[in-house]
Scaffold this motif. Sequence first.
Motif, mmCIF file in Angstrom:
data_model
loop_
_atom_site.group_PDB
_atom_site.id
_atom_site.type_symbol
_atom_site.label_atom_id
_atom_site.label_comp_id
_atom_site.label_asym_id
_atom_site.label_seq_id
_atom_site.Cartn_x
_atom_site.Cartn_y
_atom_site.Cartn_z
ATOM 1 N N GLN A 196 0.842 -1.185 0.000
ATOM 2 C CA GLN A 196 0.000 0.000 0.000
ATOM 3 C C GLN A 196 0.881 1.240 0.000
ATOM 4 N N ALA A 197 0.402 2.294 -0.634
ATOM 5 C CA ALA A 197 1.159 3.539 -0.644
ATOM 6 C C ALA A 197 1.439 3.983 0.791
ATOM 7 N N HIS A 198 2.673 4.385 1.034
ATOM 8 C CA HIS A 198 3.099 4.688 2.392
ATOM 9 C C HIS A 198 4.266 5.659 2.353
ATOM 10 N N THR A 199 4.512 6.314 3.474
ATOM 11 C CA THR A 199 5.767 7.020 3.670
ATOM 12 C C THR A 199 6.705 6.088 4.429
ATOM 13 N N ASP A 200 7.990 6.234 4.181
ATOM 14 C CA ASP A 200 8.965 5.325 4.779
ATOM 15 C C ASP A 200 9.375 5.771 6.178
ATOM 16 N N ASN A 201 9.648 4.778 7.005
ATOM 17 C CA ASN A 201 10.294 4.979 8.310
ATOM 18 C C ASN A 201 9.602 6.006 9.199
ATOM 19 N N PRO A 202 8.271 5.982 9.321
ATOM 20 C CA PRO A 202 7.625 6.947 10.206
ATOM 21 C C PRO A 202 7.976 6.729 11.671
ATOM 22 N N TYR A 203 8.609 5.595 11.967
ATOM 23 C CA TYR A 203 9.018 5.274 13.327
ATOM 24 C C TYR A 203 10.319 5.981 13.722
ATOM 25 N N ARG A 204 10.911 6.745 12.814
ATOM 26 C CA ARG A 204 12.118 7.504 13.146
ATOM 27 C C ARG A 204 11.748 8.943 13.486
ATOM 28 N N ASP A 205 12.554 9.553 14.339
ATOM 29 C CA ASP A 205 12.372 10.969 14.667
ATOM 30 C C ASP A 205 13.760 11.597 14.793
ATOM 31 N N PRO A 206 14.205 12.349 13.763
ATOM 32 C CA PRO A 206 13.426 12.770 12.607
ATOM 33 C C PRO A 206 13.384 11.697 11.521
ATOM 34 N N VAL A 207 12.346 11.752 10.733
ATOM 35 C CA VAL A 207 12.174 10.805 9.646
ATOM 36 C C VAL A 207 13.124 11.178 8.503
ATOM 37 N N PRO A 208 13.662 10.205 7.751
ATOM 38 C CA PRO A 208 14.423 10.568 6.552
ATOM 39 C C PRO A 208 13.511 11.339 5.586
ATOM 40 N N THR A 209 13.974 12.476 5.113
ATOM 41 C CA THR A 209 13.078 13.342 4.344
ATOM 42 C C THR A 209 13.157 13.125 2.841
ATOM 43 N N VAL A 210 14.153 12.375 2.376
ATOM 44 C CA VAL A 210 14.273 12.057 0.946
ATOM 45 C C VAL A 210 14.573 10.575 0.807
ATOM 46 N N GLN A 211 13.941 9.934 -0.165
ATOM 47 C CA GLN A 211 14.258 8.541 -0.487
ATOM 48 C C GLN A 211 14.563 8.411 -1.966
ATOM 49 N N VAL A 212 15.570 7.618 -2.275
ATOM 50 C CA VAL A 212 15.941 7.317 -3.658
ATOM 51 C C VAL A 212 15.765 5.824 -3.883
ATOM 52 N N LEU A 213 15.077 5.443 -4.963
ATOM 53 C CA LEU A 213 14.949 4.038 -5.365
ATOM 54 C C LEU A 213 15.470 3.904 -6.799
ATOM 55 N N TYR A 214 16.487 3.062 -6.965
ATOM 56 C CA TYR A 214 17.224 2.961 -8.230
ATOM 57 C C TYR A 214 17.105 1.543 -8.776
ATOM 58 N N CYS A 215 16.727 1.424 -10.043
ATOM 59 C CA CYS A 215 16.495 0.113 -10.658
ATOM 60 C C CYS A 215 17.754 -0.394 -11.354
ATOM 61 N N LEU A 216 18.115 -1.644 -11.053
ATOM 62 C CA LEU A 216 19.241 -2.297 -11.708
ATOM 63 C C LEU A 216 18.798 -3.477 -12.575
ATOM 64 N N GLU A 217 17.725 -4.168 -12.186
ATOM 65 C CA GLU A 217 17.176 -5.273 -12.983
ATOM 66 C C GLU A 217 15.659 -5.197 -12.935
ATOM 67 N N SER A 218 15.013 -5.506 -14.067
ATOM 68 C CA SER A 218 13.556 -5.399 -14.098
ATOM 69 C C SER A 218 12.968 -6.266 -15.200
ATOM 70 N N SER A 219 13.082 -7.592 -15.040
ATOM 71 C CA SER A 219 12.493 -8.498 -16.026
ATOM 72 C C SER A 219 11.280 -9.250 -15.479
ATOM 73 N N ALA A 220 10.997 -9.097 -14.165
ATOM 74 C CA ALA A 220 9.822 -9.747 -13.587
ATOM 75 C C ALA A 220 8.562 -9.021 -14.019
ATOM 76 N N ALA A 221 7.474 -9.797 -14.173
ATOM 77 C CA ALA A 221 6.197 -9.186 -14.535
ATOM 78 C C ALA A 221 5.628 -8.431 -13.347
ATOM 79 N N GLY A 222 5.107 -7.238 -13.609
ATOM 80 C CA GLY A 222 4.518 -6.441 -12.540
ATOM 81 C C GLY A 222 5.567 -5.610 -11.839
#
Length: 380
Positions: A196-222
């Motif tokens: 489900q759509a979410h913000t990351d790490n809400p259990y941290r204080d302070p929360v990380p304010t930027v997230q980067v997700l980088y793709c290296l492989e993507s042959s799976a369906a979906g």
Amino acid sequence: MTDVSISDAGKHLTLTIGGNSHRFHAIWLRDNAADAETRSPGNGQRLIALRDIDPYTRITKAKVSSGSLLVKFSPEDKTVAYDLGWLLDNSYDRPSMTEPGWLDPGKETWTAQLNDQVPSADFEAVRRGASVKRGWLASLARYGFAKLTGGPVENLALMQVVDLFGYVRETNYGRHFEVRTEVNPTNLAFTGLGLQAHTDNPYRDPVPTVQVLYCLESSAAGGENMVVDGFAAALRLKGENPDWFRVLSRYCARFEYAGEKGVVLRSRKPMIELAPDGELIAVRFNNRSAAAINDVPFEEMELYYQAYRRLGEIIDDPAMEVTFRLEPGECFIVDNTRVLHARKAYSGTGTRWLQGCYADKDGLLSTLAALQADLPEAAE
């Protein structure tokens, strides 16, 4: 037509430019003097503290000359020049925001209609061109997320992305984390399940304010990525029922993560966070990490859960989501205090390998501001 007048025995003045009047207090003007005795010419930092300014400081003379306001103060017998443009940019004599949930005018909310114009730029163009980088970072600041394409397909390439604007924030997951199917995963993000759509790490204080997700492989369906504007969701909730917005912004939720040995992270923050003057500044939503909510009065708990449920329904509404598939060498960056991200389920065949890391907005916004100062003709 520009005019200036002194009032209240020198306690404040009124600057009138083009028919618009702006009042400034003597103590505010003196505190914000930019002369070499008050601020360092090299870095702009104050050289004196407020205790060094006489509390009975008054304005004795004021006039406009050559684009500046010249103000003479007593008892120092000191004259200071203020740039008129700077004064207008920093004028505080304006109607105050009173409606809870107002937004910084530099931010623009969005829904699924943004699917046709996802903010995006080419990695090499951003790396080599200051104006391209400025435009890409400005879009990220305005919308809360942006993509990069055409990046290198190599281990830890995401670190080169962070180097474009800031610094990695290390956590218990390390300087980066792997996002692919694992046996006995410590986190549901490392399975093929949809999230489900979410913000990351809400259990941290302070929360990380930027997230980067980088793709290296993507042959799976979906496995398509989705993002949802948390500010748009919160304001939609408010439009449907102001009391729902009120309880989610007034009372704290609790979040917790204890998924690995030696780590127990807890925070207590509202799902919808407002600044003291009512500005909407953050959204936290992560059902997987929600702990028992016990800071809501008994009389409000039923209403709180109605609001919590409805916010989740709004976030899940396809009309709110922007969806895209990351290919190798592509990544996306989100403002983790605003934009929720999600992933559709993917199959066990083929491969899907992303790497992620956290950074913070101070570096990103600093880089953007510096670029805007260097390229004022392109600044938004």
